[in-house]
Design an enzyme around this catalytic site. Structure first.
Site, short mmCIF file in Angstrom:
data_model
loop_
_atom_site.label_atom_id
_atom_site.label_comp_id
_atom_site.label_asym_id
_atom_site.label_seq_id
_atom_site.Cartn_x
_atom_site.Cartn_y
_atom_site.Cartn_z
N GLY A 97 -3.35 5.84 -1.15
CA GLY A 97 -4.63 6.49 -1.36
C GLY A 97 -4.59 7.98 -1.15
O GLY A 97 -5.31 8.74 -1.82
N GLY B 225 -4.67 -0.60 -2.23
CA GLY B 225 -3.32 -0.51 -1.69
C GLY B 225 -3.33 0.11 -0.31
O GLY B 225 -4.33 0.07 0.41
N SER B 226 -2.24 0.73 0.04
CA SER B 226 -2.08 1.31 1.37
C SER B 226 -2.79 2.65 1.47
O SER B 226 -3.10 3.30 0.47
CB SER B 226 -0.59 1.52 1.67
N GLU C 187 -9.73 1.34 -2.10
CA GLU C 187 -9.77 0.24 -1.13
C GLU C 187 -8.40 0.22 -0.46
O GLU C 187 -7.43 -0.30 -1.03
CB GLU C 187 -10.06 -1.09 -1.83
#
Length: 511
Positions: A247, A242-243, A264
């Site tokens: 994270g 995700g963004s 990721e």
């Protein structure tokens, strides 16, 4: 160039649920009150069922029980399950790809490519099931053997994003299963039918192979479900895509309970175009990487750093190519640019264009909304190109839309510095026919990204290579190479067969 034939809500919903049914989804069981909108026309596909956050506890408990059995199954037998999953994915490739198009708006060829990634990772994981190698080391003590072994980790939580609604799950799940782990998946809220279809095919593979079906769990819901999975003490590894903002929350929360995380996150990927570049090849590489998936890949090219000697010609060719991009219904043959996922993505793109103008940028192609009359509730845009005088704040930020910033350089070291001068570090590329430049770019003095390409764009990774990036991209690695180690725990073993008890480092502790 826009394509105005947009399917009606009734047609699209019926087609989506029929495709899900053909993949083995019990459509009646997944029906519910949660609104489920397709970006293709902005209308509802039909109501679906969402799980409460308490469902995470139940799913993890089932996965933990299954883990105690699954971890003892020989890895090649675990690989047989993944092999069968790959076969079922191949059988249902068109239907699953159609669901990807219906739910997240990918054009057909890219949706089919995503399902092919799933099939490919099953092939990779099958081979891996016979290659979970440890190592033997030389002991300093006579009559001792020193070795490392790898063991299953436990329950793996997978949180996936809308832009790759099935492939990212398969990357994690295929590897985790052959490593002996079990999986609890929280899919994107945008793609529940994709999730139920994928999980249903895996369940069928497990049943046919006589494996415990509870090794795979799916919990469909909103952010509260994701938070429950992140915080659950029974989840050994959280793999989250995700963004960067997401994270920043997930990483510390998992670390606080001493769990592991595989992140990721965002990308802000650039291509350097050298004076010697093949401009025909460069043009094709840039257009696919920048406009493909409507700019909604983590590996989307967002910056082009051109040498001043080629800047005018390449910019003119890019503008001309952008003007020819077919935009519209992603299921229509020949369409290359489908819709943005929702209005927020469109608003973010408009805001970024405004900021770029404030910071000296000049819009030279695209940027406008199209097909508003044909699909008033959907958000199709003309991919945009903005020339920039330098790398400003807006250029350093990731905008998840087809927005490409173009700037120039004179010296190769300057180009590398521009490539690296962003918080993200996922993918990068260099177009050159100068071997020395290519070697520098892939060296420690070159790109600081996890993916470093020469004469191809920033998108289109193969499953054989470890996928992931550095800095605010999170540092995680999925898919190929030795990424499997993230899903296992390492044990250092010393076996004494000497009959004596010499101590390491010559320590004497005689009594």
């Amino acid at each position: 160039m826009s394509r105005t034939v947009i399917p009606t809500a009734q047609d699209l919903g019926q087609q989506a649920f029929e495709a899900a049914r053909r993949c083995g989804v019990d459509v009646a069981a997944v029906a519910g009150d949660a609104a489920h909108r397709s970006p293709v026309n902005g209308r509802s596909l039909g109501g679906v069922r969402w799980d409460a956050s308490s469902a995470v506890d139940e799913a993890v408990a089932r996965a933990q029980v299954a883990y105690r059995q699954w971890r003892s199954v020989p890895a090649p037998a675990r690989g047989a399950v993944v092999k069968r999953l790959g076969e079922l994915l191949a059988e249902h490739k068109e239907d699953l790809a159609a669901l990807v198009s219906y739910e997240v708006g990918k054009i057909t060829s890219e949706a089919l490519g995503e399902v092919q990634e799933m099939i490919d990772i099953c092939d990779f994981a099958l081979g891996l099931s016979r290659q979970l190698y440890g190592r033997t080391s030389v002991s300093e003590r006579p009559g001792h053997r020193l070795m490392e072994t790898w063991h299953p980790l436990g329950v793996v939580g997978v949180i996936s994003a809308f832009n790759f609604p099935v492939a990212v799950w398969s990357w994690n799940t295929a590897i985790a299963l052959v490593c002996g782990d079990t999986v609890v998946w929280k899919p994107s809220e945008q793609a529940p039918l994709c999730a139920w279809a994928s999980a249903g095919l895996l369940r069928r593979a497990l049943e046919e192979c006589g494996a415990p079906v509870d090794v795979s769990q799916v919990v469909v819901g909103g952010p509260d479900v994701g938070e429950a999975l992140v915080d659950h003490p029974g989840v050994a590894l959280v793999s989250a895509t995700g963004s960067t903002r997401m994270g920043r929350s997930v990483g510390p929360r998992v670390a606080n309970r001493f769990g592991r995380s595989l992140l990721e996150l965002g990308g802000n990927n650039a291509a350097i175009v050298a004076p010697s570049a093949d401009l025909d090849l460069t043009l094709r590489g840039i257009v696919f990487s920048a406009a493909g998936t409507a700019g909604q890949r983590c590996t989307t090219m967002r910056r082009v750093i051109m040498h001043t000697s080629v800047a005018q010609e390449l910019t003119e060719r890019l503008v001309e190519a952008y003007g020819r991009l077919p935009i519209g219904n992603p299921m229509t043959q020949g369409t290359l640019v489908g819709p943005l996922i929702h209005q927020q993505a469109h608003d973010a793109m408009r805001a970024a264009l405004a900021k770029a103008a404030e910071q000296g940028g000049s819009l030279v192609a695209g940027g406008e909304r199209v097909l508003a009359e044909a699909a008033p509730d959907a958000f199709y845009v003309q991919p945009a190109i903005v020339t920039m005088p330098g790398q400003s704040d807006i250029v350093r930020a990731e905008t998840f839309a087809p927005l490409l910033y173009v700037m120039t350089y004179d010296d190769f070291d300057e180009a590398i510095a521009l490539n690296n001068d962003v918080p993200q570090g996922l993918s990068s590329s260099l177009f050159t026919r100068d071997q020395a430049e290519a070697e520098v770019f892939v060296s420690a003095d070159g790109s600081d990204c996890g993916i470093v390409n020469v004469n191809i764009g920033t998108s289109g990774a193969e499953i054989g290579g470890a996928f992931g990036g550095e800095k605010e991209t999170g540092g995680g690695r999925e898919s190929g190479s030795d990424a499997w180690r993230a899903y296992m725990r390492r044990a250092t073993n010393t076996v004494n067969y000497s009959g004596e008890l010499p101590l390491a480092q010559g320590v004497d502790f005689s009594v």
